[in-house]
Design a protein around this motif. Structure first.
Motif, short mmCIF file in Angstrom:
data_model
loop_
_atom_site.label_atom_id
_atom_site.label_comp_id
_atom_site.label_asym_id
_atom_site.label_seq_id
_atom_site.Cartn_x
_atom_site.Cartn_y
_atom_site.Cartn_z
N GLU A 60 18.29 6.89 4.37
CA GLU A 60 17.90 5.71 3.99
C GLU A 60 16.52 5.78 3.34
O GLU A 60 15.64 6.86 3.46
N ALA A 61 15.98 4.79 2.72
CA ALA A 61 14.72 4.94 1.99
C ALA A 61 13.81 3.72 2.37
O ALA A 61 14.00 2.62 1.87
N SER A 62 13.09 3.90 3.31
CA SER A 62 12.59 2.80 4.22
C SER A 62 11.39 2.33 3.15
O SER A 62 10.52 2.96 2.74
N PRO B 136 5.38 15.77 2.54
CA PRO B 136 5.42 15.69 1.24
C PRO B 136 6.76 14.47 0.51
O PRO B 136 6.79 13.78 -0.19
N PHE B 137 7.70 14.64 1.64
CA PHE B 137 8.84 13.51 1.38
C PHE B 137 8.03 12.16 1.31
O PHE B 137 8.57 11.13 0.50
N GLU B 138 7.23 11.84 2.33
CA GLU B 138 6.86 10.71 2.79
C GLU B 138 5.74 10.42 1.38
O GLU B 138 5.65 9.31 0.97
N GLN B 139 5.06 11.43 1.08
CA GLN B 139 4.12 11.24 0.10
C GLN B 139 4.59 10.75 -1.25
O GLN B 139 4.25 9.89 -1.89
N LEU B 140 5.82 11.32 -1.50
CA LEU B 140 6.54 11.08 -2.74
C LEU B 140 6.95 9.71 -2.63
O LEU B 140 6.82 8.93 -3.56
N ARG B 141 7.52 9.10 -1.70
CA ARG B 141 7.94 7.76 -1.42
C ARG B 141 7.09 6.91 -1.55
O ARG B 141 6.94 5.78 -2.34
N LYS B 142 5.88 7.12 -1.17
CA LYS B 142 4.44 6.17 -1.23
C LYS B 142 3.96 6.34 -2.77
O LYS B 142 3.67 5.19 -3.24
N ALA B 143 4.25 7.45 -3.31
CA ALA B 143 3.73 7.52 -4.62
C ALA B 143 4.74 6.84 -5.72
O ALA B 143 4.01 6.10 -6.59
N ILE B 144 5.90 6.75 -5.38
CA ILE B 144 6.95 5.98 -6.29
C ILE B 144 6.53 4.57 -5.79
O ILE B 144 6.66 3.57 -7.13
N ARG B 145 6.45 4.18 -4.94
CA ARG B 145 6.25 2.51 -4.56
C ARG B 145 5.08 2.19 -5.06
O ARG B 145 4.91 1.29 -5.87
N PHE B 146 3.91 3.23 -5.04
CA PHE B 146 2.50 2.54 -5.73
C PHE B 146 2.62 2.52 -7.13
O PHE B 146 2.24 1.45 -7.59
N HIS B 147 3.28 3.42 -7.67
CA HIS B 147 3.39 3.59 -9.41
C HIS B 147 4.25 2.21 -9.83
O HIS B 147 3.73 1.53 -10.69
N ILE B 148 5.22 1.99 -9.08
CA ILE B 148 6.06 0.77 -9.49
C ILE B 148 5.32 -0.35 -9.10
O ILE B 148 5.23 -1.51 -10.05
N GLU B 149 4.70 -0.58 -8.07
CA GLU B 149 3.80 -1.76 -7.68
C GLU B 149 2.75 -1.99 -8.58
O GLU B 149 2.40 -3.07 -9.39
N TYR B 150 1.95 -0.91 -8.92
CA TYR B 150 0.76 -1.05 -9.98
C TYR B 150 1.01 -1.31 -11.47
O TYR B 150 0.64 -2.36 -11.94
N HIS B 151 2.08 -0.83 -11.93
CA HIS B 151 2.65 -1.22 -13.04
C HIS B 151 3.34 -2.48 -13.44
O HIS B 151 3.07 -3.16 -14.19
N THR B 152 3.96 -2.80 -12.28
CA THR B 152 4.47 -4.25 -12.51
C THR B 152 3.39 -5.40 -12.13
O THR B 152 3.51 -6.59 -12.86
N SER B 153 2.32 -4.95 -11.67
CA SER B 153 1.35 -5.96 -11.29
C SER B 153 0.31 -6.10 -12.32
O SER B 153 -0.52 -6.85 -12.39
N ASN B 154 0.35 -5.14 -13.16
CA ASN B 154 -0.56 -4.83 -14.17
C ASN B 154 -0.12 -4.43 -15.49
O ASN B 154 -0.30 -3.40 -16.04
N VAL B 155 1.10 -5.21 -16.09
CA VAL B 155 1.90 -4.84 -16.91
C VAL B 155 1.22 -4.60 -18.42
O VAL B 155 1.68 -3.64 -18.95
N ASN C 11 9.65 -4.49 -3.66
CA ASN C 11 9.67 -3.64 -2.76
C ASN C 11 11.30 -3.18 -2.78
O ASN C 11 11.46 -2.11 -2.53
N GLU C 12 12.11 -4.08 -3.04
CA GLU C 12 13.62 -3.68 -3.08
C GLU C 12 14.05 -2.58 -4.29
O GLU C 12 14.47 -1.68 -4.10
N ILE C 13 13.17 -2.93 -5.40
CA ILE C 13 13.46 -1.94 -6.37
C ILE C 13 12.97 -0.55 -6.32
O ILE C 13 13.53 0.34 -6.54
N ALA C 14 11.71 -0.70 -5.56
CA ALA C 14 11.19 0.45 -5.52
C ALA C 14 11.98 1.47 -4.31
O ALA C 14 12.44 2.52 -4.49
N ASN C 15 12.59 0.62 -3.41
CA ASN C 15 13.64 1.26 -2.39
C ASN C 15 14.92 1.94 -3.16
O ASN C 15 15.34 3.08 -3.03
#
Lengths: 203, 203
Positions: free
Chosen positions: A201-203, B81-100, B177-181
């Motif tokens: 899963e990817a929470s 690190p696994f959780e760090q990467l999850r957060k980083a991916i989520r952040f990158h997508i969020e920031y880039h889509t909110s500030n296209v 959020n779904e896209i990031a997942n």
DNA sequence: GTCTATAACTAGATAGAC
DNA sequence: GTCTATCTAGTTATAGAC
């Protein structure tokens, strides 16, 4: 460009235009400079093209047509979707790194097309993208691939692959063939590896 | 831009500039139009900025600085690190889509910077990219990830993620959020799924 | 802080000679 | 097929009034 054996003036202009459009953007490139690097004077451009816009359009139209026709041949001779995808990935990277200027411009200067030209190029882009979508759909049907959002995955794949031409260095240590292998591996199996398959899963 | 609570004229100009630079390119945007959409006359721009180039530079400098500082906070509070990467991916997508507009320009208009400005922005870009490289290296050391070419994989990841902002539609059916997942899942486990793990090689 | 006017220059495109 | 000369319009940037 139409006949790769003969470097006619037209071919030279198109090649130099792609280079300049990538380096400085379409608006940032002026025709006097393009003419100079093509070995002629500014006014002579208009013997070969009716406008700057037409030069841009021809670069894109040619690039997309070749991409579509070559990928078509490639997967036509291969029935197995997994192998089709491998070949498609390899081809996309090879073509984009060998024709950086043209593919970059085709990718990044859509905004500089007139509305009519824009429509035509978008049709070709969708056609190309659809080939990848179809391969993946076939892979799912054959139970070789597990994907819940084919469109998203195709876009992710193509963006990742096109990106290679942005950093690829022909004088670097990595050969294109090795790069393609690494991308195939990454896209097929991800970074987590077998041992970590339990975190599905990817929470 | 410096103080998000107050929409000063300077802030408005920077926001409109980012929008126009994305739509038409840096060279393709003229200052009269920028002035108009910012609610002032052409000449008034020069009260706030010394040149068009300075506007471009400030957009990029601000965007990169924020990206670096936010990702720093984010992974600083997470040791795994696994959780760090999850957060980083989520952040990158969020920031880039909110500030296209701002992120697109920062990504695509490097070529329009003067040599001095170019150097400064590239330093910041490398700094940001290096954070992802470091996360992945930590993941390998912790035996959570299996990668033989960290640099290539980081580039592939960032290009794939940045690409989201090129097709993301705020009115579409997919939430960020779904896209990031989906991207996390794809990058971690690939498309082949457990059952096909036997084709490990990518010939 | 914004305006108007304008300087200095550059661009895409055309015309006609060779 | 390429040249030179030129038209027309648009561009960044500046200057000085309000």
């Amino acid at each position: 460009m139409n006949n790769p054996k003969v470097s006619s003036r037209k071919t030279i202009i198109l090649r130099e235009a792609a280079r300049l459009f990538r380096e400085k953007g379409y608006s940032g490139t002026n025709l006097r400079e393009l003419a100079k690097s093509s070995g002629i004077q500014g006014g002579s451009i208009y013997h070969h093209f009716s406008s700057k816009q037409e030069i841009l359009y021809q670069i894109m139209e040619y690039t997309m047509t070749i991409l579509i026709s070559k990928i078509g041949e490639l997967i036509g001779s291969e029935p197995e979707p997994f192998e089709q995808l491998r070949k498609a990935i390899r081809f996309h990277i090879e073509y984009h790194t060998s024709n950086v200027n043209e593919t970059y411009v085709t990718d990044a200067e859509l905004r500089s097309l007139t509305p009519d030209n824009y429509k035509k190029i978008v049709v070709l882009r969708n056609k190309y993208e659809h080939i990848y979508i179809q391969i993946i759909k076939d892979g799912i049907r054959a139970e070789k691939m597990k994907i819940d959002d084919v469109k998203l995955v195709s876009k992710a794949l193509l963006q990742m692959l096109t990106g290679v031409s942005y950093w690829f260095d022909p004088n670097g240590s990595l050969r294109i063939n090795e790069i393609a292998n690494k991308y195939i591996k990454l896209f097929f199996w991800g970074i987590a590896g077998k041992d970590n398959q339990n975190h599905e899963e990817a929470s």
